[in-house]
Design an enzyme around this catalytic site. Structure first.
Site, PDB file in Angstrom:
ATOM      1  N   CYS A 102       0.815  -1.230   0.000  1.00 45.38           N
ATOM      2  CA  CYS A 102       0.000   0.000   0.000  1.00 45.38           C
ATOM      3  C   CYS A 102       0.840   1.266   0.000  1.00 45.38           C
ATOM      4  O   CYS A 102       0.303   2.362  -0.149  1.00 45.38           O
ATOM      5  CB  CYS A 102      -0.962  -0.008   1.184  1.00 45.38           C
ATOM      6  N   HIS A 160      -2.655   7.173   3.503  1.00 45.60           N
ATOM      7  CA  HIS A 160      -3.232   5.966   2.895  1.00 45.60           C
ATOM      8  C   HIS A 160      -4.538   5.654   3.625  1.00 45.60           C
ATOM      9  O   HIS A 160      -4.598   5.669   4.860  1.00 45.60           O
ATOM     10  CB  HIS A 160      -2.241   4.814   3.014  1.00 45.60           C
ATOM     11  N   ASN A 191     -10.278   0.529   1.268  1.00 51.29           N
ATOM     12  CA  ASN A 191      -8.823   0.562   1.129  1.00 51.29           C
ATOM     13  C   ASN A 191      -8.467   0.130  -0.298  1.00 51.29           C
ATOM     14  O   ASN A 191      -8.551  -1.045  -0.624  1.00 51.29           O
ATOM     15  CB  ASN A 191      -8.204  -0.382   2.171  1.00 51.29           C
TER      16      ASN A 191
HETATM   17  C1  COA Z   1      -8.994  -5.050  10.770  1.00 55.69           C
HETATM   18  C2  COA Z   1      -9.517  -4.138  11.852  1.00 55.69           C
HETATM   19  C3  COA Z   1     -10.614  -3.252  11.292  1.00 55.69           C
HETATM   20  C4  COA Z   1     -10.093  -4.976  12.969  1.00 55.69           C
HETATM   21  O1  COA Z   1     -10.599  -4.121  13.984  1.00 55.69           O
HETATM   22  P1  COA Z   1     -10.305  -4.441  15.511  1.00 55.69           P
HETATM   23  O2  COA Z   1     -11.007  -3.422  16.299  1.00 55.69           O
HETATM   24  O3  COA Z   1      -8.803  -4.528  15.639  1.00 55.69           O
HETATM   25  O4  COA Z   1     -11.014  -5.816  15.675  1.00 55.69           O
HETATM   26  P2  COA Z   1     -10.368  -7.195  16.160  1.00 55.69           P
HETATM   27  O5  COA Z   1      -9.489  -7.738  15.066  1.00 55.69           O
HETATM   28  O6  COA Z   1      -9.785  -6.986  17.514  1.00 55.69           O
HETATM   29  O7  COA Z   1     -11.651  -8.080  16.256  1.00 55.69           O
HETATM   30  C5  COA Z   1     -12.655  -7.794  17.202  1.00 55.69           C
HETATM   31  C6  COA Z   1     -13.777  -8.774  17.004  1.00 55.69           C
HETATM   32  O8  COA Z   1     -14.476  -8.434  15.790  1.00 55.69           O
HETATM   33  C7  COA Z   1     -14.582  -9.584  14.972  1.00 55.69           C
HETATM   34  N1  COA Z   1     -14.583  -9.172  13.580  1.00 55.69           N
HETATM   35  C8  COA Z   1     -13.540  -9.070  12.731  1.00 55.69           C
HETATM   36  N2  COA Z   1     -13.969  -8.668  11.530  1.00 55.69           N
HETATM   37  C9  COA Z   1     -15.312  -8.517  11.632  1.00 55.69           C
HETATM   38  C10 COA Z   1     -16.321  -8.110  10.726  1.00 55.69           C
HETATM   39  N3  COA Z   1     -16.053  -7.770   9.454  1.00 55.69           N
HETATM   40  N4  COA Z   1     -17.602  -8.058  11.163  1.00 55.69           N
HETATM   41  C11 COA Z   1     -17.917  -8.384  12.427  1.00 55.69           C
HETATM   42  N5  COA Z   1     -17.005  -8.778  13.347  1.00 55.69           N
HETATM   43  C12 COA Z   1     -15.706  -8.834  12.925  1.00 55.69           C
HETATM   44  C13 COA Z   1     -13.383 -10.423  15.333  1.00 55.69           C
HETATM   45  O9  COA Z   1     -13.605 -11.768  14.975  1.00 55.69           O
HETATM   46  C14 COA Z   1     -13.313 -10.205  16.821  1.00 55.69           C
HETATM   47  O10 COA Z   1     -14.270 -11.046  17.442  1.00 55.69           O
HETATM   48  P3  COA Z   1     -13.890 -11.819  18.805  1.00 55.69           P
HETATM   49  O11 COA Z   1     -13.557 -10.729  19.787  1.00 55.69           O
HETATM   50  O12 COA Z   1     -15.143 -12.562  19.094  1.00 55.69           O
HETATM   51  O13 COA Z   1     -12.707 -12.654  18.451  1.00 55.69           O
HETATM   52  C15 COA Z   1      -8.385  -3.228  12.438  1.00 55.69           C
HETATM   53  O14 COA Z   1      -7.518  -4.011  13.211  1.00 55.69           O
HETATM   54  C16 COA Z   1      -7.604  -2.550  11.375  1.00 55.69           C
HETATM   55  O15 COA Z   1      -8.119  -1.748  10.612  1.00 55.69           O
HETATM   56  N6  COA Z   1      -6.292  -2.817  11.317  1.00 55.69           N
HETATM   57  C17 COA Z   1      -5.457  -2.221  10.317  1.00 55.69           C
HETATM   58  C18 COA Z   1      -5.659  -2.956   9.037  1.00 55.69           C
HETATM   59  C19 COA Z   1      -5.067  -2.252   7.879  1.00 55.69           C
HETATM   60  O16 COA Z   1      -4.844  -1.072   7.913  1.00 55.69           O
HETATM   61  N7  COA Z   1      -4.793  -3.007   6.842  1.00 55.69           N
HETATM   62  C20 COA Z   1      -4.311  -2.508   5.616  1.00 55.69           C
HETATM   63  C21 COA Z   1      -2.917  -2.096   5.720  1.00 55.69           C
HETATM   64  S1  COA Z   1      -2.398  -1.440   4.203  1.00 55.69           S
END
Ligand code: COA
Length: 330
Positions: free
Chosen positions: A112, A251, A281
């Site tokens: 990215c 980004h 994204n």
């Molecule tokens: C991916 C992201 C949105 C997840 O958000 P988060 O607040 O960290 O959520 P978590 O991964 O801790 O998951 C929390 C819960 O939501 C759940 N969950 C994950 N995706 C889900 C979705 N699409 N819908 C509903 N629940 C979801 C998980 O399974 C977890 O459940 P659990 O607690 O029962 O295990 C966040 O971590 C993020 O944006 N990270 C950066 C990713 C990024 O920038 N990537 C691109 C880089 S170029």
């Protein structure tokens, strides 16, 4: 030494929309979860048969027209992408043929952060006097690599392309650039199979190893640390501080990341460009697409200072400080 400045900008988004409501019918998720955790409302999907080079070529055509140039004026092409049409030939070669360019073209891959790395490549080429008019494209069709049964990743990504024309100039449009890589974090965000380390086999495909794998919380922590640090370094290299930034263009991966880094840099939220709600994204395309939004909204004025800041798999990060020298929308 010559300087480099942006003289044209273009964008392309595929027509097909995938809304959060659509995703609710595909995986166990909700519009509320996606909006609160990411800020995303919908994203675009490349059509059947539409490849990254098609998205890139469409954005490239628009950028060349916006610069008031023709394809014959372009003397170098740099395409930033991490979802190339093929392992080889390069996507730049395919874009070159689609646009009818006669110059050399090369792909730059830093996930990215690819657009910022591509901009750097183009800038130093112009500064070295090796080219005078470079087409720089950020394009990705990452939804082709997403597992649409994995709710942790499939809600995040969308497809698109953005492009700029960079030309030799007397005054610097592209000012300080900071780039970084840390391969010790390679496992945090990866498509494991499909390369020389792990060729695709039926077993690996059955395991889903050809899809995006991400430890989201680790990427989040990395992003909110890396974005302010690289921005500060690029600003220092430009003799500026965050007070001088008219528009922060990070980004577009997660609205919460954008809000956190704005606070850490002391930049007001209304100075942070965000279009994540509408396109998700879009990886290498997200920064030029966001600048294009700002440009077509009429809010970008000559003299404005933009901080374009990327982060992504690799791990990679980078920031480019741009003084906007171009006039209004043609
Ligand atoms: C991916 C992201 C949105 C997840 O958000 P988060 O607040 O960290 O959520 P978590 O991964 O801790 O998951 C929390 C819960 O939501 C759940 N969950 C994950 N995706 C889900 C979705 N699409 N819908 C509903 N629940 C979801 C998980 O399974 C977890 O459940 P659990 O607690 O029962 O295990 C966040 O971590 C993020 O944006 N990270 C950066 C990713 C990024 O920038 N990537 C691109 C880089 S170029």
């Amino acid at each position: 030494m010559k300087h480099a400045a942006i003289t044209g900008i273009g964008a392309y988004l595929p027509e097909r929309r995938l809304t959060n409501a659509d995703l609710e019918t595909m995986v166990d998720t909700s519009d509320e979860w996606i909006r609160t955790r990411t800020g995303i409302g919908e994203r675009r999907l490349a059509a059947e048969g539409e490849a990254t080079s098609d998205l890139a070529a469409a954005a490239g055509v628009a950028a060349i027209a916006d610069a008031g140039l023709t394809v014959d004026d372009i003397d170098f092409l740099v395409v930033g992408t991490s979802s190339p049409d093929h392992v080889f030939p390069s996507t730049a070669s395919l874009v070159q043929a689609k646009l009818g360019l006669t110059c050399a073209g090369v792909d730059v891959m830093a996930a990215c952060t690819s657009f910022v790395f591509a901009l750097h490549h183009a800038t130093v080429t112009i500064e070295a006097g090796r080219a005078s008019t470079v087409l720089v494209i950020g394009a990705d069709a990452l939804t082709r690599h997403v597992d649409f049964t994995d709710r942790r990743t499939c809600v995040l990504f969308g497809d698109g392309a953005g492009a700029v024309v960079l030309q030799a100039a007397d005054e610097p449009g592209i000012m300080g650039i900071d780039l970084g890589s840390d391969g010790t974090g390679a496992d945090v965000l990866t498509i494991p199979a499909g390369g020389s380390a792990m060729p695709c086999t039926p077993e690996r495909v059955a395991e889903g190893l050809h899809h995006v794998r991400m430890v989201g919380s680790e990427v989040f922590k990395f992003a909110v640390r890396a974005i302010p640090e690289t921005t500060e370094r690029a600003l220092a290299a430009s003799g500026l501080t965050s007070d001088d930034v008219t528009w922060l263009v990070p980004h577009q991966a997660n609205q919460r990341i954008l809000d956190t880094v704005a606070d850490r840099l002391g930049i007001a939220h209304e100075r942070v460009v965000s279009h994540i709600e509408w396109v998700g994204n879009t990886s290498s395309a997200s920064i030029p697409l966001a600048v294009h939004d700002l440009y077509t909204s009429g809010n970008l004025r000559p003299g404005d200072v933009l901080a374009l800041v990327g982060f992504g798999a690799g791990l990679t990060w980078g920031a480019a400080i741009v003084r906007w020298t171009k006039g209004p929308v043609r």
